[in-house]
Design a protein around this motif. Sequence first.
Motif, PDB file in Angstrom:
ATOM      1  N   UNK A  46      44.478 -50.086  31.836  1.00  5.65           N
ATOM      2  CA  UNK A  46      44.739 -50.032  30.395  1.00  5.65           C
ATOM      3  C   UNK A  46      45.927 -49.128  30.059  1.00  5.65           C
ATOM      4  N   UNK A  47      46.258 -48.212  30.946  1.00  8.98           N
ATOM      5  CA  UNK A  47      47.341 -47.262  30.685  1.00  8.98           C
ATOM      6  C   UNK A  47      48.703 -47.716  31.196  1.00  8.98           C
ATOM      7  N   UNK A  48      48.747 -48.777  31.955  1.00 13.30           N
ATOM      8  CA  UNK A  48      50.007 -49.211  32.587  1.00 13.30           C
ATOM      9  C   UNK A  48      51.155 -49.325  31.586  1.00 13.30           C
ATOM     10  N   UNK A  49      50.913 -49.943  30.445  1.00 18.94           N
ATOM     11  CA  UNK A  49      51.974 -50.138  29.459  1.00 18.94           C
ATOM     12  C   UNK A  49      51.681 -49.421  28.141  1.00 18.94           C
ATOM     13  N   UNK A  50      50.689 -48.555  28.146  1.00 15.26           N
ATOM     14  CA  UNK A  50      50.301 -47.866  26.907  1.00 15.26           C
ATOM     15  C   UNK A  50      51.192 -46.648  26.675  1.00 15.26           C
ATOM     16  N   UNK A  51      51.561 -46.394  25.409  1.00 12.94           N
ATOM     17  CA  UNK A  51      52.337 -45.179  25.123  1.00 12.94           C
ATOM     18  C   UNK A  51      51.461 -43.944  25.281  1.00 12.94           C
ATOM     19  N   UNK A  52      52.052 -42.880  25.754  1.00 12.72           N
ATOM     20  CA  UNK A  52      51.329 -41.623  25.896  1.00 12.72           C
ATOM     21  C   UNK A  52      51.447 -40.841  24.595  1.00 12.72           C
ATOM     22  N   UNK A  53      50.657 -39.814  24.494  1.00 16.00           N
ATOM     23  CA  UNK A  53      50.717 -38.946  23.323  1.00 16.00           C
ATOM     24  C   UNK A  53      51.962 -38.085  23.416  1.00 16.00           C
ATOM     25  N   UNK A  54      52.574 -37.807  22.265  1.00 12.58           N
ATOM     26  CA  UNK A  54      53.747 -36.928  22.228  1.00 12.58           C
ATOM     27  C   UNK A  54      53.343 -35.468  22.371  1.00 12.58           C
ATOM     28  N   UNK A  55      52.190 -35.130  21.810  1.00 12.57           N
ATOM     29  CA  UNK A  55      51.719 -33.748  21.872  1.00 12.57           C
ATOM     30  C   UNK A  55      50.207 -33.748  21.678  1.00 12.57           C
ATOM     31  N   UNK A  56      49.564 -32.735  22.204  1.00 15.06           N
ATOM     32  CA  UNK A  56      48.135 -32.539  21.979  1.00 15.06           C
ATOM     33  C   UNK A  56      47.890 -31.045  21.784  1.00 15.06           C
ATOM     34  N   UNK A  57      47.088 -30.734  20.785  1.00 12.76           N
ATOM     35  CA  UNK A  57      46.669 -29.354  20.556  1.00 12.76           C
ATOM     36  C   UNK A  57      45.200 -29.271  20.954  1.00 12.76           C
ATOM     37  N   UNK A  58      44.909 -28.428  21.918  1.00  8.38           N
ATOM     38  CA  UNK A  58      43.543 -28.234  22.404  1.00  8.38           C
ATOM     39  C   UNK A  58      43.039 -26.910  21.856  1.00  8.38           C
ATOM     40  N   UNK A  59      41.856 -26.933  21.244  1.00  6.96           N
ATOM     41  CA  UNK A  59      41.293 -25.714  20.666  1.00  6.96           C
ATOM     42  C   UNK A  59      39.805 -25.630  20.978  1.00  6.96           C
ATOM     43  N   UNK A  60      39.234 -24.481  20.659  1.00  6.06           N
ATOM     44  CA  UNK A  60      37.806 -24.221  20.882  1.00  6.06           C
ATOM     45  C   UNK A  60      37.392 -24.554  22.320  1.00  6.06           C
ATOM     46  N   UNK A  61      38.217 -24.111  23.271  1.00  5.07           N
ATOM     47  CA  UNK A  61      37.991 -24.413  24.687  1.00  5.07           C
ATOM     48  C   UNK A  61      36.750 -23.718  25.232  1.00  5.07           C
ATOM     49  N   UNK A  62      35.941 -24.481  25.924  1.00  9.59           N
ATOM     50  CA  UNK A  62      34.761 -23.957  26.627  1.00  9.59           C
ATOM     51  C   UNK A  62      34.797 -24.473  28.059  1.00  9.59           C
ATOM     52  N   UNK A  63      34.360 -23.643  28.995  1.00 10.50           N
ATOM     53  CA  UNK A  63      34.335 -24.018  30.408  1.00 10.50           C
ATOM     54  C   UNK A  63      33.047 -23.516  31.029  1.00 10.50           C
ATOM     55  N   UNK A  64      32.416 -24.374  31.804  1.00 14.03           N
ATOM     56  CA  UNK A  64      31.206 -24.008  32.530  1.00 14.03           C
ATOM     57  C   UNK A  64      31.396 -24.396  33.992  1.00 14.03           C
ATOM     58  N   UNK A  65      31.198 -23.434  34.894  1.00 14.94           N
ATOM     59  CA  UNK A  65      31.418 -23.641  36.324  1.00 14.94           C
ATOM     60  C   UNK A  65      30.091 -23.546  37.063  1.00 14.94           C
ATOM     61  N   UNK A  66      29.826 -24.530  37.933  1.00 19.44           N
ATOM     62  CA  UNK A  66      28.605 -24.524  38.750  1.00 19.44           C
ATOM     63  C   UNK A  66      28.934 -25.084  40.123  1.00 19.44           C
TER      64      UNK A  66
END
Length: 112
Positions: A46-66
């Motif tokens: 599905x991504x072969x000819x799809x346009x990518x995002x110009x920018x992304x803002x990531x917020x409220x990041x959470x990470x859990x490691x196991x």
Amino acid sequence: MHSDIWLLERRFWLEGVSVYEERLHEQALLIFPGLGVMDRKAVIESLRDAPRWDDVIISDERLSLANDSLALAYAAEARRNDQHPYRVFCGSCYVLSAEGWLMLSHQQTLQP
């Protein structure tokens, strides 16, 4: 290490199909609004000819490691061309392999 995984997550948003071929687990399942559940092959195709995002803002990041896996949860606002921003809550799971962290699952839920 934690900053590396966030950089990888950002790459999935902004880079082309090559990052998916390189860092998406063979058994990956991804869920997108309006598209439903997709396996690795369907996502890459599905991504072969799809346009990518110009920018992304990531917020409220959470990470859990196991052990050899980790989960990310965050809010994202992506932009493409002059379109309205795409706002979603996201969850991603990664597993550690000989090649490094591979995305095993990802889900996007539209923000109200």
